[in-house]
Design an enzyme around this catalytic site. Structure first.
Site, PDB file in Angstrom:
ATOM      1  N   GLU A   1       0.831  -1.204   0.000  1.00 44.27           N
ATOM      2  CA  GLU A   1       0.000   0.000   0.000  1.00 44.27           C
ATOM      3  C   GLU A   1       0.868   1.258   0.000  1.00 44.27           C
ATOM      4  O   GLU A   1       1.965   1.259   0.569  1.00 44.27           O
ATOM      5  CB  GLU A   1      -0.924  -0.002   1.225  1.00 44.27           C
TER       6      GLU A   1
ATOM      7  N   CYS B   1       3.520   8.631   0.784  1.00 51.42           N
ATOM      8  CA  CYS B   1       4.079   7.732   1.788  1.00 51.42           C
ATOM      9  C   CYS B   1       4.183   6.361   1.113  1.00 51.42           C
ATOM     10  O   CYS B   1       3.167   5.782   0.730  1.00 51.42           O
ATOM     11  CB  CYS B   1       3.150   7.683   3.002  1.00 51.42           C
TER      12      CYS B   1
ATOM     13  N   CYS C   1      -0.782   6.475   9.690  1.00 53.15           N
ATOM     14  CA  CYS C   1       0.461   5.853  10.161  1.00 53.15           C
ATOM     15  C   CYS C   1       0.193   4.606  10.977  1.00 53.15           C
ATOM     16  O   CYS C   1      -0.595   4.639  11.909  1.00 53.15           O
ATOM     17  CB  CYS C   1       1.199   6.837  11.053  1.00 53.15           C
TER      18      CYS C   1
ATOM     19  N   CYS D   1       7.077  -4.145  15.498  1.00 50.31           N
ATOM     20  CA  CYS D   1       6.556  -3.115  16.404  1.00 50.31           C
ATOM     21  C   CYS D   1       5.120  -3.480  16.800  1.00 50.31           C
ATOM     22  O   CYS D   1       4.286  -3.747  15.934  1.00 50.31           O
ATOM     23  CB  CYS D   1       6.591  -1.755  15.718  1.00 50.31           C
TER      24      CYS D   1
HETATM   25  S1  SF4 Z   1       6.400   0.535  12.398  1.00 51.86           S
HETATM   26 FE1  SF4 Z   1       7.615   0.315  10.520  1.00 51.86          FE
HETATM   27  S2  SF4 Z   1       9.359  -0.979  11.168  1.00 51.86           S
HETATM   28 FE2  SF4 Z   1       7.802  -1.224  12.772  1.00 51.86          FE
HETATM   29  S3  SF4 Z   1       6.638  -3.053  12.114  1.00 51.86           S
HETATM   30 FE3  SF4 Z   1       5.576  -1.236  11.270  1.00 51.86          FE
HETATM   31  S4  SF4 Z   1       6.373  -1.034   9.180  1.00 51.86           S
HETATM   32 FE4  SF4 Z   1       7.806  -2.357  10.335  1.00 51.86          FE
END
Ligand code: SF4
Length: 346
Positions: free
Chosen positions: A94, A107, A339, A118
């Site tokens: 995406e 982005c 985000c 994460c």
């Molecule tokens: S925040 Fe970025 S680095 Fe962490 S799991 Fe999501 S896409 Fe991967």
């Protein structure tokens, strides 16, 4: 037995020129084909109208042109556009267009899924399937540039590598894509309008500094206390803050470029005075600014946006320490484009 044809866009201009010479043709033919591939965005060899039919057939016999296709496009109430992009092997990533009054920002994704884990990020739930090729990254940008012109009457102004994946785990391809984006044959964008956002891979930050890259660096920090950071970003156990700090000092010493720390404040996780004090100390190691990002819940409710009072505490304490702080409101939440929400749900 059919041999797998190579993607012609994996070749540099020099390699294309050499290919034509090896075929008994002229070097400049390589330039012509390169221009069709990158400046004119040809999807098929038959589109290359100033190349003879025989030569086009010869190219067809040797190569394929792999292009992404925008499989699905969603528009948010706030104007944000999310593309689900189908790659040549059927995998989906995406990318997002974020419009504001002054700029339109793309982005883009750098991996299918992500190598990291994460806890607050929807992409981390997708298994990392593979790295994106330079042309797949470039094509996402071209698609968003077209949408920017179509919907907002202006070309794309900025790019952030903040979509799916950890860009520094696909460093070489990200670098090649940026070379293409900034070259006159590509989009001719200034590297100063490009930000690579990393979760903080110290060795690769140093490599970027050694490579004297011209684009900007952002780090998803989220905590300057090892214990807290490891609990939300488990790879921090392997790349602890001391290593990250050393790499960032190295980056600044070499590039003199300010670092942006991306930072979300969550209730009960990093919303205490102690957390802000640790962040202030971390900001002193190298010139930096803090971007506080509004959190976009991903369905299980484990992470909650901190109270306004906690956000205000961050802002006032950072400002009192002369650290520049901005607050970024999320865009495209209604289409899961904000985000940390990219997870191929569309
Ligand atoms: S925040 Fe970025 S680095 Fe962490 S799991 Fe999501 S896409 Fe991967």
């Amino acid at each position: 037995m059919e041999t797998t044809k190579k993607d012609i866009r994996a070749l540099t201009k020099e390699q294309l020129r050499e290919f034509f010479v090896a075929q008994g043709d002229q070097e400049f033919r390589g330039n012509q084909v390169y221009e069709w591939l990158w400046s004119k965005g040809a999807h098929k060899f038959e589109d290359m109208t100033n190349i003879s039919k025989d030569t086009r057939q010869m190219l067809q016999d040797h190569f394929v042109i792999n292009h992404i296709e925008v499989d699905q496009m969603q528009r948010s109430n706030d104007g944000t556009v999310k593309n689900a992009v189908r790659l040549h092997d059927g995998l989906i990533v995406e990318s997002v267009l974020i419009p504001t009054s002054k700029r339109t920002t793309a982005c883009v994704s750098s991996q299918v899924g992500c190598s990291l884990d994460c806890k607050f990020c929807a992409t981390s739930r997708l298994k990392r399937m593979r790295n994106l090729n330079p042309d797949e990254i470039f094509d996402q940008v071209v698609a968003i540039d077209k949408e920017s012109k179509l919907y907002f009457n202006r070309p794309l102004s900025n790019i952030v590598f903040m979509g799916m994946g950890e860009p520094l785990m696909n460093y070489n391809n990200v670098l090649k894509a940026i070379e293409k984006i900034t070259s006159p044959e590509g989009l001719g964008m200034s590297p100063k309008r490009i930000i690579v956002s990393t979760s903080g891979v110290p060795k690769m930050i140093k490599k970027m500094a050694d490579d004297e890259v011209k684009f900007g660096l952002a780090v998803s920090l989220h905590s300057a206390i090892d214990e807290v950071r490891t609990s939300i970003m488990p790879f921090n156990a392997t790349f602890p803050l001391a290593d990250l700090r050393e790499a960032l000092e190295y980056w600044y010493a070499k590039t003199k470029n300010t670092i942006t720390y991306e930072y979300v404040v969550w209730e009960g996780i990093n919303d205490s005075k102690k957390d802000v004090e640790a962040l202030i100390q971390f900001c002193k190691f190298a010139p930096s600014k803090v971007n506080l990002i509004e959190y976009n819940p991903i369905d299980d409710g484990q992470f909650q946006q901190a109270s306004n009072a906690a956000i205000e505490m961050y802002i006032s304490m950072l400002e009192a320490s002369n650290i520049t702080v901005t607050v970024r409101r999320s865009r495209g939440k209604d289409i899961d484009a904000a985000c940390g929400q990219l997870a191929n749900k569309s």
